[in-house]
Write an enzyme that holds these catalytic residues in place. Sequence first.
Site, PDB file in Angstrom:
ATOM      1  N   TYR A  45       0.848  -1.197   0.000  1.00 48.92           N
ATOM      2  CA  TYR A  45       0.000   0.000   0.000  1.00 48.92           C
ATOM      3  C   TYR A  45       0.884   1.248   0.000  1.00 48.92           C
ATOM      4  O   TYR A  45       0.671   2.181  -0.770  1.00 48.92           O
ATOM      5  CB  TYR A  45      -0.915  -0.023   1.234  1.00 48.92           C
ATOM      6  CG  TYR A  45      -1.853   1.161   1.314  1.00 48.92           C
ATOM      7  CD1 TYR A  45      -3.167   1.077   0.842  1.00 48.92           C
ATOM      8  CD2 TYR A  45      -1.437   2.376   1.852  1.00 48.92           C
ATOM      9  CE1 TYR A  45      -4.023   2.164   0.899  1.00 48.92           C
ATOM     10  CE2 TYR A  45      -2.282   3.475   1.906  1.00 48.92           C
ATOM     11  CZ  TYR A  45      -3.570   3.361   1.429  1.00 48.92           C
ATOM     12  OH  TYR A  45      -4.411   4.440   1.483  1.00 48.92           O
ATOM     13  N   LEU A  92     -31.283  11.371  21.494  1.00 53.09           N
ATOM     14  CA  LEU A  92     -32.341  10.368  21.608  1.00 53.09           C
ATOM     15  C   LEU A  92     -32.853  10.311  23.032  1.00 53.09           C
ATOM     16  O   LEU A  92     -32.083  10.493  23.986  1.00 53.09           O
ATOM     17  CB  LEU A  92     -31.781   8.990  21.251  1.00 53.09           C
ATOM     18  CG  LEU A  92     -31.378   8.776  19.801  1.00 53.09           C
ATOM     19  CD1 LEU A  92     -30.577   7.491  19.670  1.00 53.09           C
ATOM     20  CD2 LEU A  92     -32.612   8.718  18.918  1.00 53.09           C
ATOM     21  N   LYS A 124     -26.082   1.055  19.517  1.00 51.17           N
ATOM     22  CA  LYS A 124     -25.828   2.453  19.882  1.00 51.17           C
ATOM     23  C   LYS A 124     -24.334   2.561  20.135  1.00 51.17           C
ATOM     24  O   LYS A 124     -23.803   1.975  21.084  1.00 51.17           O
ATOM     25  CB  LYS A 124     -26.620   2.847  21.124  1.00 51.17           C
ATOM     26  CG  LYS A 124     -26.504   4.318  21.460  1.00 51.17           C
ATOM     27  CD  LYS A 124     -27.502   4.699  22.537  1.00 51.17           C
ATOM     28  CE  LYS A 124     -27.531   6.209  22.772  1.00 51.17           C
ATOM     29  NZ  LYS A 124     -26.228   6.801  23.043  1.00 51.17           N
ATOM     30  N   ASP A 126     -20.905   3.998  21.190  1.00 49.57           N
ATOM     31  CA  ASP A 126     -20.488   4.941  22.231  1.00 49.57           C
ATOM     32  C   ASP A 126     -19.278   5.726  21.733  1.00 49.57           C
ATOM     33  O   ASP A 126     -18.139   5.466  22.121  1.00 49.57           O
ATOM     34  CB  ASP A 126     -20.159   4.169  23.509  1.00 49.57           C
ATOM     35  CG  ASP A 126     -20.059   5.092  24.698  1.00 49.57           C
ATOM     36  OD1 ASP A 126     -20.464   6.270  24.566  1.00 49.57           O
ATOM     37  OD2 ASP A 126     -19.586   4.649  25.754  1.00 49.57           O
ATOM     38  N   GLU A 182     -20.990   8.357  14.031  1.00 48.70           N
ATOM     39  CA  GLU A 182     -20.225   8.371  15.264  1.00 48.70           C
ATOM     40  C   GLU A 182     -18.767   8.048  14.946  1.00 48.70           C
ATOM     41  O   GLU A 182     -18.485   7.098  14.212  1.00 48.70           O
ATOM     42  CB  GLU A 182     -20.817   7.250  16.128  1.00 48.70           C
ATOM     43  CG  GLU A 182     -20.884   7.502  17.574  1.00 48.70           C
ATOM     44  CD  GLU A 182     -21.947   8.476  18.043  1.00 48.70           C
ATOM     45  OE1 GLU A 182     -22.790   8.937  17.242  1.00 48.70           O
ATOM     46  OE2 GLU A 182     -21.898   8.790  19.232  1.00 48.70           O
ATOM     47  N   LYS A 322     -30.791   1.667  26.753  1.00 51.56           N
ATOM     48  CA  LYS A 322     -29.420   1.666  27.272  1.00 51.56           C
ATOM     49  C   LYS A 322     -29.126   0.393  28.045  1.00 51.56           C
ATOM     50  O   LYS A 322     -29.922  -0.029  28.888  1.00 51.56           O
ATOM     51  CB  LYS A 322     -29.228   2.869  28.207  1.00 51.56           C
ATOM     52  CG  LYS A 322     -29.439   4.208  27.512  1.00 51.56           C
ATOM     53  CD  LYS A 322     -28.169   4.725  26.897  1.00 51.56           C
ATOM     54  CE  LYS A 322     -27.338   5.375  27.973  1.00 51.56           C
ATOM     55  NZ  LYS A 322     -26.293   6.223  27.437  1.00 51.56           N
ATOM     56  N   CYS A 439      15.791   7.761  39.693  1.00 52.78           N
ATOM     57  CA  CYS A 439      14.726   7.231  40.563  1.00 52.78           C
ATOM     58  C   CYS A 439      14.549   5.745  40.273  1.00 52.78           C
ATOM     59  O   CYS A 439      14.281   5.355  39.126  1.00 52.78           O
ATOM     60  CB  CYS A 439      13.417   7.963  40.279  1.00 52.78           C
ATOM     61  SG  CYS A 439      11.992   7.219  41.079  1.00 52.78           S
TER      62      CYS A 439
END
Length: 703
Positions: A45, A92, A124, A126, A182, A322, A439
């Site tokens: 590619y 919604l 749905k 998220d 989304e 939900k 440290c």
Amino acid sequence: MGEKTASSNPPPAAQARVAQLRELLARHDRLYYLETRPEISDYDYDQLYRELADIEQRYPALQAPDSPTQRVGGAPLPAFQPVRHRRPMLSLANTYSRDEVRDFCSRLARLLPEGGYSFVVEPKIDGVAVSLRYENGLLTLGSSRGNGEVGDDITANLRTIRSIPLRLAVAAPPPVLEVRGEVYLPRAEFAALNRARAAAGEPEFANPRNAAAGSLKLLDARQVSARPLAAIFYGCGEMPGLAVREHAQLLRYLQEAGLPAPPRCWECPDFPALLAAIDALQSVRAEFPFETDGAVIKVNQLALHERLGVTAKSPRWAVAYKFAPSRAATRLRAITLQVGRTGALTPVAELEPVSLAGSTIERATLHNADEIARRDIRVGDLVTIEKAGDVIPAVSAVDTAARTGAEQVFVMPAQCPACGGPINRRPGEIAWRCENLQCPAQVKRWLMHFAGRDAMDIENLGEALADQLVERGLVRDPADLYQLTAQSLAGLKRLGAKSADNLLAGIAASRQRPLSRLIFALGIRHVGLGMARVLEQHFDSLDALAQAALDQLEGIRDIGPVASASIADYFAAPRTDGLIRRLREAGVNLRRLPDAATADRRFAGRAFVLTGALSRMPRAQAEAEIRRRGGHVTASVSGKTDFVVAGADPGSKLERALKLGVAVLSEDEFAAMLSDGPVPAPAAGSATPMAVPDLRRPGELPL
Ligand code: IVH
């Protein structure tokens, strides 16, 4: 590389080749990102991409906004411009129980007494809501939801998302098509991004949605392009003249136009079918690459959307159901600080052990000190722990009413808890850091990172051993590992002579790792394994990389300004020189190894899943061998998997492979295929494009 001419009249052959390359690249983007069945390797590619970029550079007249080379735009923006949505981006109404879904159906039955409608159930997603505007097929505007009426113009950022087509793949595109969907960060990418951020000493994101939202807010599209975002589209805003009557039809149209659609949808005639579809969605959602926080139920007939209209904020023709997140209440016993490899101090919630979604949780990240103050989280509080999907558990709420007065406000200590050194917060940074480069906690983390599977892959170097090596002063930085001897290891606890030998063998073998792994192992901030591979393609040795000028780094596709500056800073730091010198003296490979990429590409485009205990080679090596031949390795078995390599005690992945008819290889068969055995052609049916919306009735689903 051809010479630069400002020719406005490119020869016809160049024009034809540009058109051909664009079509090829668009096709391979589609195969890779939408259908998840790549036909060529990343390497091939990149070759096509470079050829196109070269021709466009030679003949600027051939440049075009929908060229794949134009995904990542120019200079960072000072701010986003506001955009008024032509049609509002609604939200919604939520439902949380089956009874509320029944209420939704009853309301529709009252509003539409004559019936004649059906439903579509979709996941749905998220993620972060966005809108894209295509004019005559060309992507002209991408915006965020904002307040639903006015959002931000985030076109430059959305163009970097490779699953978003710059031009619709339809012969006669409508004059205007506005699609809504989304943007999300795939779960696997989220985990990798957080691992890389932790390794680079940057604060981790709380969940994939925050990571996606944070990425889209970046003003520099080059930085966004380094985040492997993806998108799903499930609806439209303006779409004059588009002859679709049903939502299900619309989803198919979007899919045909090259826009990613939800992986599964169900068409349902009535309420019982809706419930069956919700159940079906719940049982498959773990396989989706995105987090699914519920089901969206939509009336299928678009004419009825107009008739039903909207309430204050949400349409009457759709509702969200939900899914309940897994939650548990427990006591916050203490807040400790974890010192990262670059000294970043991450507060950790130490919890009263509590069982949550099948595992016992004792710790949860608290991200940073500001977050603790903002949410007023106190030691001793009764807190709610929440886990959505695969996401690491987080403290989601504090029960302030349950306070007794004995709770204690968290105060950032003045010193590093590990070394007592000073801590500091640099301007513009969220994290506090321990400034002491010696440290021990930092050195231990650095060692663990250096020896990690994706880095120098030193077997047998576990955390307990790293602790001892650092505490006894045997190792102060990774180059010291190569000075260890059987003698110096002799006194260590729980390390027999045989284990010590194994460790030394592991360290010795790591001298021959590819350059990209070494670059990653150095732990340069903002440089993950993917970027290290890109750097290896551009620099044939660590010395060449160390000498690269800032603008040379910035000129590389996929390397943004932040990473470029970080790489330049790293090699300018006083201690880097010494480290590289000692690695060289120890015989560690600092050069690009002979290019395996061109030699053997027999696995190009093939998807492998490894399961069970492999005895012939470490898992990381098996993965590397597959990648070296152009294949890729995924975590779970699906219809797109070509081969499952099964070691001992393989478990559910093998079962699933058998169920789906995916080819299963024994370790021996795999080894034979690696050496030079034939690679069987993909089985018919195993390459079913997952993105085609599956609009079957729930009763007919083979679940
Ligand atoms: S339809 C007018 N479908 O959820 C209806 N939204 O809580 C517009 N979302 O604002 C939304 N997946 O950002 C729809 N399959 C899906 C969705 C979805 C996620 C988001 C969307 C919406 C929010 C509402």
